[in-house]
Design a protein around this motif. Structure first.
Motif, PDB file in Angstrom:
ATOM      1  N   ILE A   3       2.663   8.393  -2.647  1.00 12.55           N
ATOM      2  CA  ILE A   3       1.596   7.391  -2.716  1.00 12.55           C
ATOM      3  C   ILE A   3       1.517   6.892  -4.151  1.00 12.55           C
ATOM      4  CG2 ILE A   3      -0.858   6.902  -2.367  1.00 12.55           C
ATOM      5  CD1 ILE A   3       0.625   7.536   0.195  1.00 12.55           C
ATOM      6  N   HIS A   4       1.624   5.569  -4.320  1.00 15.13           N
ATOM      7  CA  HIS A   4       1.659   5.001  -5.670  1.00 15.13           C
ATOM      8  C   HIS A   4       0.734   3.799  -5.749  1.00 15.13           C
ATOM      9  CE1 HIS A   4       3.240   4.190  -9.627  1.00 15.13           C
ATOM     10  NE2 HIS A   4       3.498   2.942  -9.291  1.00 15.13           N
ATOM     11  N   ARG A   5      -0.109   3.780  -6.772  1.00 12.21           N
ATOM     12  CA  ARG A   5      -1.063   2.676  -6.951  1.00 12.21           C
ATOM     13  C   ARG A   5      -0.682   1.835  -8.152  1.00 12.21           C
ATOM     14  NH1 ARG A   5      -5.756   1.968  -9.787  1.00 12.21           N
ATOM     15  NH2 ARG A   5      -5.791   4.130 -10.514  1.00 12.21           N
ATOM     16  N   ASN A   6      -0.739   0.529  -7.954  1.00  7.95           N
ATOM     17  CA  ASN A   6      -0.464  -0.391  -9.053  1.00  7.95           C
ATOM     18  C   ASN A   6      -1.545  -0.284 -10.120  1.00  7.95           C
ATOM     19  OD1 ASN A   6       0.531  -2.621 -10.568  1.00  7.95           O
ATOM     20  ND2 ASN A   6      -0.977  -3.940  -9.559  1.00  7.95           N
ATOM     21  N   ARG A   7      -1.136  -0.083 -11.371  1.00  9.39           N
ATOM     22  CA  ARG A   7      -2.081   0.023 -12.475  1.00  9.39           C
ATOM     23  C   ARG A   7      -1.963  -1.137 -13.462  1.00  9.39           C
ATOM     24  NH1 ARG A   7      -1.202   5.141 -10.715  1.00  9.39           N
ATOM     25  NH2 ARG A   7      -2.821   6.705 -11.051  1.00  9.39           N
ATOM     26  N   ASP A   8      -1.027  -2.023 -13.219  1.00 10.01           N
ATOM     27  CA  ASP A   8      -0.764  -3.121 -14.146  1.00 10.01           C
ATOM     28  C   ASP A   8      -1.319  -4.423 -13.583  1.00 10.01           C
ATOM     29  OD1 ASP A   8       0.160  -4.934 -15.964  1.00 10.01           O
ATOM     30  OD2 ASP A   8       2.294  -4.529 -15.639  1.00 10.01           O
ATOM     31  N   PRO A   9      -2.396  -4.983 -14.186  1.00 15.74           N
ATOM     32  CA  PRO A   9      -2.959  -6.243 -13.673  1.00 15.74           C
ATOM     33  C   PRO A   9      -1.951  -7.387 -13.681  1.00 15.74           C
ATOM     34  CG  PRO A   9      -4.451  -5.200 -15.247  1.00 15.74           C
ATOM     35  CD  PRO A   9      -3.160  -4.453 -15.321  1.00 15.74           C
ATOM     36  N   VAL A  41      -3.564  -2.589  -4.930  1.00 14.18           N
ATOM     37  CA  VAL A  41      -2.361  -2.469  -4.101  1.00 14.18           C
ATOM     38  C   VAL A  41      -1.845  -1.034  -4.141  1.00 14.18           C
ATOM     39  CG1 VAL A  41       0.037  -3.178  -3.813  1.00 14.18           C
ATOM     40  CG2 VAL A  41      -1.704  -4.876  -4.366  1.00 14.18           C
ATOM     41  N   VAL A  42      -1.595  -0.475  -2.962  1.00 16.69           N
ATOM     42  CA  VAL A  42      -1.094   0.894  -2.842  1.00 16.69           C
ATOM     43  C   VAL A  42       0.262   0.849  -2.143  1.00 16.69           C
ATOM     44  CG1 VAL A  42      -1.476   3.170  -1.834  1.00 16.69           C
ATOM     45  CG2 VAL A  42      -3.408   1.868  -2.750  1.00 16.69           C
ATOM     46  N   GLN A  43       1.245   1.477  -2.770  1.00 19.24           N
ATOM     47  CA  GLN A  43       2.598   1.523  -2.229  1.00 19.24           C
ATOM     48  C   GLN A  43       2.825   2.879  -1.567  1.00 19.24           C
ATOM     49  OE1 GLN A  43       5.537   0.653  -5.178  1.00 19.24           O
ATOM     50  NE2 GLN A  43       7.280   0.931  -3.798  1.00 19.24           N
ATOM     51  N   VAL A  44       3.162   2.862  -0.297  1.00 18.50           N
ATOM     52  CA  VAL A  44       3.458   4.088   0.449  1.00 18.50           C
ATOM     53  C   VAL A  44       4.969   4.176   0.591  1.00 18.50           C
ATOM     54  CG1 VAL A  44       3.023   5.406   2.543  1.00 18.50           C
ATOM     55  CG2 VAL A  44       1.275   3.832   1.692  1.00 18.50           C
ATOM     56  N   CYS A  45       5.566   5.113  -0.127  1.00 19.99           N
ATOM     57  CA  CYS A  45       7.031   5.228  -0.185  1.00 19.99           C
ATOM     58  C   CYS A  45       7.494   6.364   0.731  1.00 19.99           C
ATOM     59  CB  CYS A  45       7.499   5.504  -1.611  1.00 19.99           C
ATOM     60  SG  CYS A  45       6.790   4.419  -2.864  1.00 19.99           S
ATOM     61  N   MET A  46       8.216   6.012   1.789  1.00 21.94           N
ATOM     62  CA  MET A  46       8.819   7.026   2.646  1.00 21.94           C
ATOM     63  C   MET A  46      10.139   7.459   2.011  1.00 21.94           C
ATOM     64  SD  MET A  46       6.823   7.746   5.107  1.00 21.94           S
ATOM     65  CE  MET A  46       8.024   8.907   5.718  1.00 21.94           C
ATOM     66  N   LYS A  47      10.153   8.657   1.468  1.00 24.43           N
ATOM     67  CA  LYS A  47      11.326   9.165   0.763  1.00 24.43           C
ATOM     68  C   LYS A  47      12.205  10.054   1.634  1.00 24.43           C
ATOM     69  CE  LYS A  47      10.473   7.313  -3.265  1.00 24.43           C
ATOM     70  NZ  LYS A  47      11.374   6.278  -3.823  1.00 24.43           N
ATOM     71  N   LYS A  48      11.621  10.568   2.729  1.00 26.76           N
ATOM     72  CA  LYS A  48      12.421  11.394   3.639  1.00 26.76           C
ATOM     73  C   LYS A  48      11.827  11.304   5.033  1.00 26.76           C
ATOM     74  CE  LYS A  48      14.025  16.066   4.686  1.00 26.76           C
ATOM     75  NZ  LYS A  48      14.025  17.496   4.311  1.00 26.76           N
ATOM     76  N   VAL A  49      12.685  11.093   6.037  1.00 31.60           N
ATOM     77  CA  VAL A  49      12.293  11.143   7.444  1.00 31.60           C
ATOM     78  C   VAL A  49      13.399  11.882   8.179  1.00 31.60           C
ATOM     79  CG1 VAL A  49      11.656   9.848   9.496  1.00 31.60           C
ATOM     80  CG2 VAL A  49      11.088   8.931   7.252  1.00 31.60           C
TER      81      VAL A  49
END
Length: 301
Positions: free
Chosen positions: A233-239, A246-254
């Motif tokens: 789970i990654h949140r944008n911190r740069d305006p 904006v929250v980025q949900v990164c699927m790294k393994k399935v």
């Protein structure tokens, strides 16, 4: 015999629909990740990225779709604060008339009473009220009782570093993590219960703001090696890169190709109600462009 006649017939006819996965409630994510009973999902991300908030929103979506009940072992959340945040997601209104609520109407007394009943029916808490840290065996034993008594289908352990980690002197941390994950996976499979396990990354040196990797989790590479699903789970911190909600949900393994694949989904976070909604394509494009720029800068260094 691997499958008996009855079990084989049920699989062929699709009676076990849960094996195809429960949708997350976000269309942009359903092609990447669905929730299957008996699996283990590891969730990580840098501090203040919204790991716990996102899991809570996911649980509310699943409960709304199919009525699943959950056990929560959330050691970083105060009970009242956690209940308030779950209520806000469920009712879609702020709890307080505080500044964070803006001009949005707060939930009514009737909505609050309905919400309390929903909380008591849908969530069961595991709390260690004394000064001792809970062990993984203690957590799993209480979770087992909740599965048998209340029909719980999901367990959240948040986070790994708040558990009691006493281990024999001759056991390495890598061996210890492997042992813990084995216990959790056996619990999940035996009780047909999905487990979400939150683990923080180690301290990242020279961090450029990009999402961390599953191998950055503090403790052992077994977190990604042994899990069924790995999520960052990654949140944008740069305006300058786009809205900071904006929250980025990164699927790294399935591991299970039936329910998803590796990839990224982008959501926006509503601070007032705690809801997550699918991000607009223009916002997604801007964030991705900024991340590419960050990667090229780090390579030049």
């Amino acid at each position: 015999m691997f499958l008996g006649p009855r079990a084989l017939k049920e699989v062929i006819e699709g009676i076990h629909g849960d094996e195809l996965g429960i949708p997350t409630g976000w269309k942009c994510m359903d092609g990447l990740y669905k929730v299957v009973p008996g699996e283990l999902t590891i969730v990580t991300g840098v501090p203040n990225s919204g790991k716990s908030e996102w899991i809570d929103a996911l649980l509310c979506n699943i409960n709304n779709q199919c009525g699943w009940k959950f056990v929560l072992c959330s050691m970083e959340n105060k009970v009242r604060d956690h209940a308030r945040k779950l209520l806000e997601k469920h009712i879609k209104k702020p709890f307080f008339d505080a500044r964070y609520g803006g001009s949005v109407e707060r939930m009514s007394k009737d909505e609050f009473e309905e919400g309390k009943e929903w909380l008591n029916e849908s969530f069961h808490l595991i709390r260690c009220e004394d000064d001792c840290l809970p062990s993984i065996d203690w957590v799993l034993n209480l979770a087992k009782a909740a599965v048998l008594r209340h029909g719980v289908r999901g367990l959240v352990i948040d986070p790994y570093n708040e558990l009691d980690h006493q281990r024999p002197p001759n056991q390495t941390e890598t061996e210890y993590v492997s042992q813990i994950l084995t216990k959790i996976k056996r619990f999940a499979q035996h009780h047909s219960c999905h487990v979400w396990f939150v683990a923080h990354p180690r301290q990242l040196h020279n961090w450029t703001g990009a999402p961390p990797n599953m191998y950055d989790i503090s403790g052992s590479a077994h977190f990604i090696n042994k899990c069924d699903n790995g999520i960052v789970i990654h949140r944008n911190r740069d305006p300058d890169a786009g809205p900071v909600d904006v929250v980025q949900v990164c699927m790294k393994k399935v591991r299970n190709k039936v329910i998803g694949q590796i990839g990224d989904a982008f959501l926006t976070y509503d601070r007032i109600t705690g809801e997550y909604k699918e991000a607009d394509e223009a916002i997604v494009a801007k964030v991705v462009k900024q991340q590419i720029r960050q990667k090229s800068t780090s390579y030049q260094r």
